[in-house]
Scaffold this motif. Structure first.
Motif, PDB file in Angstrom:
ATOM      1  N   VAL A  35       0.616  -0.976   0.029  1.00 35.19           N
ATOM      2  CA  VAL A  35      -0.007   0.006   0.032  1.00 35.19           C
ATOM      3  C   VAL A  35       0.613   1.268  -0.082  1.00 35.19           C
ATOM      4  O   VAL A  35       0.485   2.219  -0.646  1.00 35.19           O
ATOM      5  CB  VAL A  35      -0.893   0.180   1.278  1.00 35.19           C
ATOM      6  N   LEU A  36       1.942   1.161   0.830  1.00 32.18           N
ATOM      7  CA  LEU A  36       2.926   2.301   1.093  1.00 32.18           C
ATOM      8  C   LEU A  36       4.353   1.767   0.539  1.00 32.18           C
ATOM      9  O   LEU A  36       4.637   0.896   0.972  1.00 32.18           O
ATOM     10  CB  LEU A  36       2.957   3.086   2.165  1.00 32.18           C
ATOM     11  N   ASN A  37       4.810   2.425  -0.622  1.00 37.59           N
ATOM     12  CA  ASN A  37       6.357   1.994  -0.901  1.00 37.59           C
ATOM     13  C   ASN A  37       7.130   3.035  -0.797  1.00 37.59           C
ATOM     14  O   ASN A  37       7.761   3.438  -1.959  1.00 37.59           O
ATOM     15  CB  ASN A  37       5.757   1.682  -2.532  1.00 37.59           C
ATOM     16  N   GLY A  38       7.653   3.365   0.237  1.00 39.72           N
ATOM     17  CA  GLY A  38       8.772   4.010   0.511  1.00 39.72           C
ATOM     18  C   GLY A  38       8.511   5.561   0.400  1.00 39.72           C
ATOM     19  O   GLY A  38       9.286   6.519   0.112  1.00 39.72           O
ATOM     20  N   ILE A  39       7.213   6.017   0.853  1.00 39.02           N
ATOM     21  CA  ILE A  39       6.739   7.636   0.696  1.00 39.02           C
ATOM     22  C   ILE A  39       7.690   8.391   1.791  1.00 39.02           C
ATOM     23  O   ILE A  39       7.974   8.046   3.177  1.00 39.02           O
ATOM     24  CB  ILE A  39       5.582   7.903   0.815  1.00 39.02           C
ATOM     25  N   SER A  40       8.207   9.457   1.316  1.00 32.09           N
ATOM     26  CA  SER A  40       8.728  10.665   2.172  1.00 32.09           C
ATOM     27  C   SER A  40       8.278  11.879   1.756  1.00 32.09           C
ATOM     28  O   SER A  40       7.831  12.127   0.665  1.00 32.09           O
ATOM     29  CB  SER A  40      10.200  10.737   1.934  1.00 32.09           C
ATOM     30  N   PHE A  41       7.806  12.633   2.912  1.00 36.33           N
ATOM     31  CA  PHE A  41       7.220  13.956   2.538  1.00 36.33           C
ATOM     32  C   PHE A  41       7.125  14.718   4.458  1.00 36.33           C
ATOM     33  O   PHE A  41       7.293  14.042   5.316  1.00 36.33           O
ATOM     34  CB  PHE A  41       5.758  13.946   2.276  1.00 36.33           C
ATOM     35  N   SER A  42       6.931  15.918   4.102  1.00 35.67           N
ATOM     36  CA  SER A  42       6.838  16.438   5.608  1.00 35.67           C
ATOM     37  C   SER A  42       5.873  17.562   5.504  1.00 35.67           C
ATOM     38  O   SER A  42       5.205  18.054   4.341  1.00 35.67           O
ATOM     39  CB  SER A  42       7.922  17.464   5.932  1.00 35.67           C
ATOM     40  N   VAL A  43       5.260  18.100   6.569  1.00 35.94           N
ATOM     41  CA  VAL A  43       4.079  18.914   6.747  1.00 35.94           C
ATOM     42  C   VAL A  43       4.698  20.088   7.805  1.00 35.94           C
ATOM     43  O   VAL A  43       5.118  19.707   8.996  1.00 35.94           O
ATOM     44  CB  VAL A  43       2.841  18.103   7.349  1.00 35.94           C
ATOM     45  N   ASN A  44       4.724  21.403   7.359  1.00 37.99           N
ATOM     46  CA  ASN A  44       5.261  22.292   8.338  1.00 37.99           C
ATOM     47  C   ASN A  44       4.158  23.020   9.171  1.00 37.99           C
ATOM     48  O   ASN A  44       2.831  23.013   9.042  1.00 37.99           O
ATOM     49  CB  ASN A  44       6.014  23.324   7.234  1.00 37.99           C
ATOM     50  N   ILE A  51      -3.384  15.637   0.383  1.00 41.20           N
ATOM     51  CA  ILE A  51      -2.925  14.327  -0.158  1.00 41.20           C
ATOM     52  C   ILE A  51      -3.870  13.903  -1.056  1.00 41.20           C
ATOM     53  O   ILE A  51      -5.123  13.601  -0.483  1.00 41.20           O
ATOM     54  CB  ILE A  51      -2.703  13.304   1.033  1.00 41.20           C
ATOM     55  N   LEU A  52      -3.406  14.143  -2.354  1.00 43.91           N
ATOM     56  CA  LEU A  52      -4.587  13.660  -3.220  1.00 43.91           C
ATOM     57  C   LEU A  52      -4.258  12.250  -4.099  1.00 43.91           C
ATOM     58  O   LEU A  52      -3.069  11.965  -4.323  1.00 43.91           O
ATOM     59  CB  LEU A  52      -4.391  14.766  -4.401  1.00 43.91           C
ATOM     60  N   GLY A  53      -5.437  11.665  -4.241  1.00 44.28           N
ATOM     61  CA  GLY A  53      -5.309  10.398  -4.933  1.00 44.28           C
ATOM     62  C   GLY A  53      -6.480   9.682  -4.872  1.00 44.28           C
ATOM     63  O   GLY A  53      -7.660   9.880  -4.172  1.00 44.28           O
ATOM     64  N   ARG A  54      -6.521   8.854  -5.789  1.00 44.30           N
ATOM     65  CA  ARG A  54      -7.780   7.719  -6.024  1.00 44.30           C
ATOM     66  C   ARG A  54      -8.106   6.865  -4.860  1.00 44.30           C
ATOM     67  O   ARG A  54      -7.042   6.668  -4.174  1.00 44.30           O
ATOM     68  CB  ARG A  54      -7.880   7.611  -7.636  1.00 44.30           C
ATOM     69  N   SER A  55      -9.055   6.130  -4.930  1.00 48.94           N
ATOM     70  CA  SER A  55      -9.487   5.385  -3.959  1.00 48.94           C
ATOM     71  C   SER A  55      -8.181   4.148  -4.129  1.00 48.94           C
ATOM     72  O   SER A  55      -7.977   3.750  -5.176  1.00 48.94           O
ATOM     73  CB  SER A  55     -10.685   4.447  -4.013  1.00 48.94           C
ATOM     74  N   GLY A  56      -7.713   3.676  -3.060  1.00 49.56           N
ATOM     75  CA  GLY A  56      -6.664   2.579  -3.056  1.00 49.56           C
ATOM     76  C   GLY A  56      -5.222   3.009  -3.166  1.00 49.56           C
ATOM     77  O   GLY A  56      -4.222   2.321  -3.357  1.00 49.56           O
ATOM     78  N   SER A  57      -5.076   4.462  -3.149  1.00 51.43           N
ATOM     79  CA  SER A  57      -3.806   5.074  -3.529  1.00 51.43           C
ATOM     80  C   SER A  57      -2.769   5.015  -2.277  1.00 51.43           C
ATOM     81  O   SER A  57      -1.514   4.965  -2.464  1.00 51.43           O
ATOM     82  CB  SER A  57      -3.964   6.321  -4.120  1.00 51.43           C
ATOM     83  N   GLY A  58      -3.393   4.824  -0.977  1.00 52.23           N
ATOM     84  CA  GLY A  58      -2.519   4.822   0.216  1.00 52.23           C
ATOM     85  C   GLY A  58      -2.748   6.048   0.976  1.00 52.23           C
ATOM     86  O   GLY A  58      -2.180   5.984   2.109  1.00 52.23           O
ATOM     87  N   LYS A  59      -3.662   6.847   0.739  1.00 53.00           N
ATOM     88  CA  LYS A  59      -4.041   8.134   1.601  1.00 53.00           C
ATOM     89  C   LYS A  59      -4.330   7.973   3.035  1.00 53.00           C
ATOM     90  O   LYS A  59      -3.727   8.374   4.004  1.00 53.00           O
ATOM     91  CB  LYS A  59      -5.204   9.004   0.776  1.00 53.00           C
ATOM     92  N   SER A  60      -5.317   7.124   3.137  1.00 50.05           N
ATOM     93  CA  SER A  60      -5.895   6.944   4.424  1.00 50.05           C
ATOM     94  C   SER A  60      -4.876   6.059   5.458  1.00 50.05           C
ATOM     95  O   SER A  60      -4.818   6.180   6.523  1.00 50.05           O
ATOM     96  CB  SER A  60      -7.415   6.133   4.555  1.00 50.05           C
ATOM     97  N   VAL A  61      -4.343   5.110   4.675  1.00 47.25           N
ATOM     98  CA  VAL A  61      -3.501   4.203   5.403  1.00 47.25           C
ATOM     99  C   VAL A  61      -2.218   5.060   5.845  1.00 47.25           C
ATOM    100  O   VAL A  61      -1.743   4.820   7.064  1.00 47.25           O
ATOM    101  CB  VAL A  61      -2.849   3.059   4.350  1.00 47.25           C
ATOM    102  N   ALA A  62      -1.530   6.032   5.173  1.00 48.77           N
ATOM    103  CA  ALA A  62      -0.697   7.175   5.436  1.00 48.77           C
ATOM    104  C   ALA A  62      -0.938   7.505   6.805  1.00 48.77           C
ATOM    105  O   ALA A  62      -0.075   7.907   7.778  1.00 48.77           O
ATOM    106  CB  ALA A  62      -0.364   7.801   4.426  1.00 48.77           C
ATOM    107  N   LYS A  71       0.454   0.073  12.069  1.00 51.38           N
ATOM    108  CA  LYS A  71       2.091   0.246  12.313  1.00 51.38           C
ATOM    109  C   LYS A  71       2.766  -0.091  11.062  1.00 51.38           C
ATOM    110  O   LYS A  71       2.568  -0.892  10.255  1.00 51.38           O
ATOM    111  CB  LYS A  71       2.409  -0.721  13.280  1.00 51.38           C
ATOM    112  N   ALA A  72       3.656   1.152  10.657  1.00 51.50           N
ATOM    113  CA  ALA A  72       4.287   0.844   9.424  1.00 51.50           C
ATOM    114  C   ALA A  72       5.180  -0.179   9.394  1.00 51.50           C
ATOM    115  O   ALA A  72       5.823  -0.558  10.615  1.00 51.50           O
ATOM    116  CB  ALA A  72       4.983   2.423   9.228  1.00 51.50           C
ATOM    117  N   ASP A  73       5.526  -1.005   8.417  1.00 54.61           N
ATOM    118  CA  ASP A  73       6.404  -1.983   8.470  1.00 54.61           C
ATOM    119  C   ASP A  73       7.879  -1.438   8.298  1.00 54.61           C
ATOM    120  O   ASP A  73       8.832  -2.308   8.866  1.00 54.61           O
ATOM    121  CB  ASP A  73       6.135  -2.739   7.027  1.00 54.61           C
ATOM    122  N   GLY A 234       0.741   3.686  -3.867  1.00 54.55           N
ATOM    123  CA  GLY A 234       1.645   3.744  -2.626  1.00 54.55           C
ATOM    124  C   GLY A 234       3.026   4.826  -2.948  1.00 54.55           C
ATOM    125  O   GLY A 234       3.851   4.592  -2.027  1.00 54.55           O
ATOM    126  N   ILE A 235       3.115   5.631  -3.839  1.00 58.71           N
ATOM    127  CA  ILE A 235       4.181   6.221  -4.170  1.00 58.71           C
ATOM    128  C   ILE A 235       3.832   7.477  -4.553  1.00 58.71           C
ATOM    129  O   ILE A 235       2.797   7.992  -4.631  1.00 58.71           O
ATOM    130  CB  ILE A 235       5.151   5.685  -5.420  1.00 58.71           C
TER     131      ILE A 235
END
Length: 259
Positions: A35-44, A51-62, A71-73, A234-235
């Motif tokens: 679902v998540l494949n090594g995402i990196s970002f920050s919020v200031n 976080i924009l994406g279609r269903s199943g993109s990983g938004k809610s899991v993040a 728990k993240a793997d 997930g990217i």
């Protein structure tokens, strides 16, 4: 919506330059489903991140990983200086008490009045308040979302837009440092969606709120976001201002803007 001014921050132009949230190479799978494949970002601090994406993109899991519900793997997720992947449940609860949530359906308790819904949340976070302090906080939160007159109504008496507003009042009543909006305009008519968008914008100014807004609504993204990340499988497929995303030449991203 033409009369609404867009936020104009470009990539890297973050208010105060103080990251409150950081994802670093975060992975999450459920069985064979990555679902998540090594995402990196920050919020200031003071920033509205979309976080924009279609269903199943990983938004809610993040977001679930962010608050420790999942728990993240692998990877690091830092919230207000603490890596939530290494915290125990008690420590996670301390973080969660500083985060306000607006759930997609409002998530109100149907057996409680509006007043009782807000009181329950406030007293759960701060058990040392007097009744007068609770009543004052409830009225203030409802006034800030324009629904002070709904204080003794039941959720069943409220429209979808009103339930979203009450859900937002419940998020605000704890004076959160971070607000997470889960599809804030989903299921609403255009006029009501616009009201919610205006409310998100005003809350940012009034509370200097730091927010993550999960959405697939381009209008919501355009008018509430300082910066947008686009998730696909997930990217992070793209990052930048609304104009940056709209002008992206990637065919998949361009498909978001095709009617």
């Amino acid at each position: 919506m033409e009369t609404m001014a867009k936020n104009t921050l470009k990539t890297g132009e973050h208010p105060n330059h103080q990251p409150l949230i950081m994802f670093k190479e975060v992975y999450k799978s459920f069985g064979a489903n990555n679902v998540l494949n090594g995402i990196s970002f920050s919020v200031n601090k003071g920033e509205n991140l979309i976080i924009l994406g279609r269903s199943g993109s990983g938004k809610s899991v993040a977001v679930k990983c962010l608050v420790g519900l999942t728990k993240a793997d692998k990877g690091e997720i830092t919230v207000m200086g603490k890596d939530v992947t290494k915290l125990n449940e008690q420590e996670l609860n301390q973080i969660r008490m500083k985060i306000g949530f607006l759930f997609q359906n409002g998530a109100l308790y149907d057996s409680m009045t509006v007043r009782q819904n807000l009181a329950f949340t406030l007293e759960h976070n701060n058990r040392n308040l007097s009744k007068a302090e609770v009543d004052t906080a409830i009225l203030e939160a409802l006034t800030n979302v324009g629904l002070a007159d709904a204080i003794d109504k039941m959720p069943s008496e409220l429209s979808g837009g009103m339930r979203k507003r009450i859900g937002l009042a419940r998020a605000l009543i704890i004076k959160p440092e971070i607000i997470i909006y889960d599809e804030p305009t989903a299921g609403l008519d255009a006029i009501t969606a616009r009201e919610i968008i205006e409310l998100i914008r005003s809350i940012k100014v009034k509370y200097n709120a730091t927010s993550i807004i999960i959405t697939h609504d381009l209008t919501c993204a355009k008018y509430t976001g300082d910066r947008i990340i686009v998730l696909k499988d997930g990217i992070i497929k793209a990052e930048g201002s609304y104009d940056d995303i709209e002008n992206n030449t990637d065919e998949w991203i361009k498909s978001f803007f095709q009617k």
